[in-house]
Motif scaffolding. Structure first.
Motif, PDB file in Angstrom:
ATOM      1  N   GLN A  84      -3.650   0.760  -2.914  1.00 56.62           N
ATOM      2  CA  GLN A  84      -3.518  -0.581  -2.455  1.00 56.62           C
ATOM      3  C   GLN A  84      -3.294  -1.328  -3.771  1.00 56.62           C
ATOM      4  O   GLN A  84      -4.234  -1.416  -4.696  1.00 56.62           O
ATOM      5  CB  GLN A  84      -5.111  -0.863  -1.763  1.00 56.62           C
ATOM      6  CG  GLN A  84      -4.830  -2.441  -1.429  1.00 56.62           C
ATOM      7  CD  GLN A  84      -3.881  -2.597  -0.143  1.00 56.62           C
ATOM      8  OE1 GLN A  84      -3.671  -1.848   0.629  1.00 56.62           O
ATOM      9  NE2 GLN A  84      -3.268  -3.991  -0.409  1.00 56.62           N
ATOM     10  N   THR A 129     -13.386   7.216  -9.248  1.00 54.59           N
ATOM     11  CA  THR A 129     -12.261   6.562  -9.544  1.00 54.59           C
ATOM     12  C   THR A 129     -12.145   6.395 -11.193  1.00 54.59           C
ATOM     13  O   THR A 129     -13.114   6.151 -11.671  1.00 54.59           O
ATOM     14  CB  THR A 129     -11.693   5.332  -8.815  1.00 54.59           C
ATOM     15  OG1 THR A 129     -13.037   4.438  -9.038  1.00 54.59           O
ATOM     16  CG2 THR A 129     -11.748   5.673  -7.202  1.00 54.59           C
ATOM     17  N   ILE A 186      -8.329   9.712  -8.694  1.00 51.53           N
ATOM     18  CA  ILE A 186      -9.591  10.152  -7.845  1.00 51.53           C
ATOM     19  C   ILE A 186      -9.889  11.518  -7.767  1.00 51.53           C
ATOM     20  O   ILE A 186      -9.028  12.170  -7.670  1.00 51.53           O
ATOM     21  CB  ILE A 186      -9.485   9.289  -6.573  1.00 51.53           C
ATOM     22  CG1 ILE A 186     -10.593   9.136  -5.901  1.00 51.53           C
ATOM     23  CG2 ILE A 186      -8.198   9.834  -5.734  1.00 51.53           C
ATOM     24  CD1 ILE A 186     -10.517   8.318  -4.479  1.00 51.53           C
ATOM     25  N   GLY A 204     -14.600  11.427  -4.768  1.00 46.29           N
ATOM     26  CA  GLY A 204     -14.218   9.932  -4.810  1.00 46.29           C
ATOM     27  C   GLY A 204     -14.490   9.071  -6.030  1.00 46.29           C
ATOM     28  O   GLY A 204     -14.140   8.003  -5.804  1.00 46.29           O
ATOM     29  N   THR A 262      -6.412  -0.386  -5.983  1.00 47.77           N
ATOM     30  CA  THR A 262      -7.525   0.412  -5.730  1.00 47.77           C
ATOM     31  C   THR A 262      -6.718   1.746  -5.058  1.00 47.77           C
ATOM     32  O   THR A 262      -6.141   1.895  -4.263  1.00 47.77           O
ATOM     33  CB  THR A 262      -8.119  -0.183  -4.328  1.00 47.77           C
ATOM     34  OG1 THR A 262      -8.840  -1.597  -4.916  1.00 47.77           O
ATOM     35  CG2 THR A 262      -9.350   0.513  -3.940  1.00 47.77           C
ATOM     36  N   SER A 310      -7.782   5.525  -3.180  1.00 47.06           N
ATOM     37  CA  SER A 310      -8.620   5.896  -2.061  1.00 47.06           C
ATOM     38  C   SER A 310      -8.122   7.022  -1.707  1.00 47.06           C
ATOM     39  O   SER A 310      -6.945   7.439  -1.878  1.00 47.06           O
ATOM     40  CB  SER A 310      -8.957   5.120  -1.200  1.00 47.06           C
ATOM     41  OG  SER A 310      -7.866   4.447  -0.387  1.00 47.06           O
ATOM     42  N   ARG A 311      -8.791   7.847  -0.860  1.00 46.86           N
ATOM     43  CA  ARG A 311      -8.188   8.875  -0.128  1.00 46.86           C
ATOM     44  C   ARG A 311      -8.785   9.091   1.254  1.00 46.86           C
ATOM     45  O   ARG A 311     -10.210   8.694   1.457  1.00 46.86           O
ATOM     46  CB  ARG A 311      -8.250  10.187  -0.842  1.00 46.86           C
ATOM     47  CG  ARG A 311      -9.618  11.064  -0.944  1.00 46.86           C
ATOM     48  CD  ARG A 311     -10.794  10.458  -1.735  1.00 46.86           C
ATOM     49  NE  ARG A 311     -11.913  11.113  -1.805  1.00 46.86           N
ATOM     50  CZ  ARG A 311     -13.343  10.747  -1.290  1.00 46.86           C
ATOM     51  NH1 ARG A 311     -13.264   9.574  -0.642  1.00 46.86           N
ATOM     52  NH2 ARG A 311     -14.402  11.438  -1.445  1.00 46.86           N
ATOM     53  N   ASP A 312      -8.211   9.507   2.075  1.00 46.91           N
ATOM     54  CA  ASP A 312      -8.738   9.817   3.387  1.00 46.91           C
ATOM     55  C   ASP A 312      -8.807  11.601   3.646  1.00 46.91           C
ATOM     56  O   ASP A 312      -7.783  12.235   3.558  1.00 46.91           O
ATOM     57  CB  ASP A 312      -7.868   9.321   4.535  1.00 46.91           C
ATOM     58  CG  ASP A 312      -8.334   9.661   5.957  1.00 46.91           C
ATOM     59  OD1 ASP A 312      -9.192  10.670   6.184  1.00 46.91           O
ATOM     60  OD2 ASP A 312      -8.199   8.749   6.739  1.00 46.91           O
ATOM     61  N   TRP A 352     -10.942  14.450  -5.462  1.00 46.54           N
ATOM     62  CA  TRP A 352     -10.897  14.480  -4.114  1.00 46.54           C
ATOM     63  C   TRP A 352     -11.966  14.439  -3.430  1.00 46.54           C
ATOM     64  O   TRP A 352     -12.352  13.791  -2.511  1.00 46.54           O
ATOM     65  CB  TRP A 352      -9.805  15.651  -3.886  1.00 46.54           C
ATOM     66  CG  TRP A 352      -9.453  15.539  -2.424  1.00 46.54           C
ATOM     67  CD1 TRP A 352      -9.986  16.344  -1.502  1.00 46.54           C
ATOM     68  CD2 TRP A 352      -8.552  14.689  -1.748  1.00 46.54           C
ATOM     69  NE1 TRP A 352      -9.251  16.092  -0.393  1.00 46.54           N
ATOM     70  CE2 TRP A 352      -8.296  15.038  -0.621  1.00 46.54           C
ATOM     71  CE3 TRP A 352      -7.657  13.642  -2.354  1.00 46.54           C
ATOM     72  CZ2 TRP A 352      -7.706  14.339   0.245  1.00 46.54           C
ATOM     73  CZ3 TRP A 352      -6.758  13.159  -1.625  1.00 46.54           C
ATOM     74  CH2 TRP A 352      -6.697  13.340  -0.119  1.00 46.54           C
ATOM     75  N   ARG A 398       0.860  -1.261  -0.140  1.00 46.29           N
ATOM     76  CA  ARG A 398      -0.026  -0.078  -0.143  1.00 46.29           C
ATOM     77  C   ARG A 398       0.623   1.176   0.042  1.00 46.29           C
ATOM     78  O   ARG A 398       1.677   1.456   0.944  1.00 46.29           O
ATOM     79  CB  ARG A 398      -0.877   0.020   1.239  1.00 46.29           C
ATOM     80  CG  ARG A 398      -1.956   1.165   1.105  1.00 46.29           C
ATOM     81  CD  ARG A 398      -2.889   1.187   2.255  1.00 46.29           C
ATOM     82  NE  ARG A 398      -2.540   1.914   3.276  1.00 46.29           N
ATOM     83  CZ  ARG A 398      -3.225   2.375   4.196  1.00 46.29           C
ATOM     84  NH1 ARG A 398      -4.503   2.398   4.111  1.00 46.29           N
ATOM     85  NH2 ARG A 398      -2.627   2.878   5.302  1.00 46.29           N
ATOM     86  N   TYR A 416      -4.036   7.091  -1.168  1.00 46.77           N
ATOM     87  CA  TYR A 416      -3.643   5.703  -1.084  1.00 46.77           C
ATOM     88  C   TYR A 416      -3.701   4.981  -2.323  1.00 46.77           C
ATOM     89  O   TYR A 416      -4.556   5.194  -3.357  1.00 46.77           O
ATOM     90  CB  TYR A 416      -4.378   4.979   0.034  1.00 46.77           C
ATOM     91  CG  TYR A 416      -4.372   5.547   1.259  1.00 46.77           C
ATOM     92  CD1 TYR A 416      -5.471   6.327   1.842  1.00 46.77           C
ATOM     93  CD2 TYR A 416      -3.294   5.635   2.266  1.00 46.77           C
ATOM     94  CE1 TYR A 416      -5.278   6.816   3.146  1.00 46.77           C
ATOM     95  CE2 TYR A 416      -3.232   5.940   3.421  1.00 46.77           C
ATOM     96  CZ  TYR A 416      -4.356   6.823   3.746  1.00 46.77           C
ATOM     97  OH  TYR A 416      -4.199   7.219   4.983  1.00 46.77           O
TER      98      TYR A 416
END
Length: 124
Positions: free
Chosen positions: A82, A58, A51, A56, A69, A71-73, A53, A19, A80
């Motif tokens: 993965q 993709t 992605i 989300g 995959t 993704s974002r926080d 922001w 990751r 991220y």
């Protein structure tokens, strides 16, 4: 000014997982898109995934669909990637990138914010 910093690269066996993270510093406004690119020795930098922001949404390169995959926080301002079922051809320096605006944006020239890259090595 936006600053991006990748981490999480390393050595992994074929079929393994890794990751990657990309920490973003600096404020963004409006629509912002973040993406992962990779560059193997002697090859051009190629799009991996991206992605939007806020929403989300993709989009992936066909070669990584079903294995990677993105993704974002939002709270951590971190992107991220993965990566599962890694193959030798996935070995490269991975970069995160960002830009403002709406669009598919799958070319490196489309992006104006870049990290320094993190190396991913896949061994047998």
């Amino acid at each position: 000014q936006v600053q991006l910093a990748e981490s999480g690269g390393g050595l992994v066996q074929i079929g393994g997982s890794l990751r990657l993270s990309c920490a973003r510093r600096g404020e963004i406004s409006g629509t912002y898109i973040m993406a992962w690119f990779r560059q193997a020795p002697g090859k051009e930098r190629e799009f991996v995934a991206r992605i939007t922001w806020n929403l989300g949404q993709t989009y992936y390169h066909d070669d990584v669909k079903g294995r990677f995959t993105v993704s974002r926080d939002i709270a951590k301002s971190t992107l991220y990637l993965q990566m599962n079922s890694l193959k030798p051809e996935d070995a490269a320096v991975y970069y995160c990138a960002g830009r403002r605006g709406l669009g598919l944006f799958t070319t490196a020239a489309n992006y104006h914010d870049w990290g320094q890259g993190t190396q991913v090595t896949v061994s047998s």
